[in-house]
Scaffold this motif. Structure first.
Motif, short mmCIF file in Angstrom:
data_model
loop_
_atom_site.label_atom_id
_atom_site.label_comp_id
_atom_site.label_asym_id
_atom_site.label_seq_id
_atom_site.Cartn_x
_atom_site.Cartn_y
_atom_site.Cartn_z
N GLY A 21 -4.81 -41.95 -1.60
CA GLY A 21 -4.98 -40.61 -2.13
C GLY A 21 -6.02 -40.53 -3.22
O GLY A 21 -6.27 -41.47 -3.96
N LYS A 24 -8.15 -35.12 -5.65
CA LYS A 24 -8.18 -33.86 -4.89
C LYS A 24 -6.95 -33.72 -3.99
O LYS A 24 -6.35 -32.66 -3.92
CB LYS A 24 -9.47 -33.79 -4.06
CG LYS A 24 -9.59 -32.52 -3.26
CD LYS A 24 -10.84 -32.50 -2.41
CE LYS A 24 -10.88 -31.25 -1.56
NZ LYS A 24 -12.02 -31.22 -0.66
N SER A 25 -6.56 -34.81 -3.31
CA SER A 25 -5.39 -34.73 -2.43
C SER A 25 -4.10 -34.55 -3.22
O SER A 25 -3.21 -33.82 -2.80
CB SER A 25 -5.31 -35.95 -1.52
OG SER A 25 -4.92 -37.10 -2.23
N TYR A 26 -4.00 -35.19 -4.40
CA TYR A 26 -2.81 -35.00 -5.23
C TYR A 26 -2.73 -33.57 -5.76
O TYR A 26 -1.66 -32.97 -5.80
CB TYR A 26 -2.80 -35.99 -6.40
CG TYR A 26 -2.37 -37.37 -5.99
CD1 TYR A 26 -1.11 -37.60 -5.46
CD2 TYR A 26 -3.23 -38.45 -6.13
CE1 TYR A 26 -0.71 -38.87 -5.08
CE2 TYR A 26 -2.85 -39.73 -5.76
CZ TYR A 26 -1.59 -39.93 -5.23
OH TYR A 26 -1.20 -41.18 -4.86
N THR A 28 -4.08 -30.91 -4.33
CA THR A 28 -3.75 -30.08 -3.17
C THR A 28 -2.26 -30.14 -2.87
O THR A 28 -1.62 -29.10 -2.66
CB THR A 28 -4.54 -30.55 -1.93
OG1 THR A 28 -5.93 -30.51 -2.22
CG2 THR A 28 -4.24 -29.70 -0.72
N TYR A 73 1.02 -35.84 1.35
CA TYR A 73 0.14 -35.87 0.19
C TYR A 73 0.58 -36.86 -0.89
O TYR A 73 -0.25 -37.32 -1.66
CB TYR A 73 0.00 -34.47 -0.43
CG TYR A 73 -0.87 -33.57 0.40
CD1 TYR A 73 -2.26 -33.64 0.30
CD2 TYR A 73 -0.32 -32.67 1.30
CE1 TYR A 73 -3.07 -32.83 1.07
CE2 TYR A 73 -1.12 -31.85 2.06
CZ TYR A 73 -2.49 -31.93 1.94
OH TYR A 73 -3.29 -31.13 2.71
N HIS A 76 1.76 -40.55 1.51
CA HIS A 76 0.65 -40.96 2.37
C HIS A 76 1.11 -41.53 3.70
O HIS A 76 0.59 -42.53 4.18
CB HIS A 76 -0.25 -41.97 1.64
CG HIS A 76 -0.63 -41.54 0.27
ND1 HIS A 76 -1.45 -40.47 0.04
CD2 HIS A 76 -0.26 -42.01 -0.95
CE1 HIS A 76 -1.59 -40.31 -1.26
NE2 HIS A 76 -0.88 -41.23 -1.89
#
Length: 142
Positions: A21, A24-26, A28, A73, A76
């Motif tokens: 991750g 940005k993914s965290y 989101t 998210y 994973h």
């Protein structure tokens, strides 16, 4: 020393293969989690829907979607992680949990239907109670 270099190279390969991750993914995942929490809260507290069953089903749907968001998210778990074994074990776990929850609800429903006293009899004080079944009130000797 060659063993150490091999281990280090393996760690680099391991890190490249499994994305843990990005910021940005965290972010989101966090934003989606907040949205998926606020909407059911609004549905319940604002009494938006008149049908209670529809509200419960929508809250349960948002909860299920939120579980998926957390798994993807934050944990994973994807089809690409660890060659699919993580996803396979997660699906197996979900199947077991669904069976346990469905079984528990089924048992509780049947216990409620078969063991709770008949509510229609409670309002009628002059009702005839079959022999061997009490009214639940202490006897009043006359």
């Amino acid at each position: 020393m060659a063993h150490h270099a091999h281990t280090h190279a393996h760690d680099d390969h391991h890190g490249a293969e499994h994305d843990h991750g990005s910021l940005k993914s965290y972010i989101t995942g966090f934003v989606l989690s907040v949205i998926l929490t606020v909407i059911p809260f609004w549905l319940v507290m604002g009494e938006v829907l008149e049908n209670r069953t529809a509200t419960i089903l929508l809250v349960a749907l948002f909860a299920a979607i939120q579980v998926i968001v957390h798994v993807v998210y934050f944990l994973h778990v994807t089809p690409h992680a660890e060659e699919g074994w993580t996803l396979t074990s997660t699906i197996f776990t979900l199947v077991v949990v669904v069976i346990m929850i469905a079984g528990s609800v089924w048992v509780m429903y049947n216990m409620n239907a078969n063991m709770m006293p008949n509510h229609e009899m409670g309002g009628n004080l002059g009702a005839v109670v079959p022999e061997g079944q009490g009214s639940g009130e202490p006897e009043n000797p006359r």
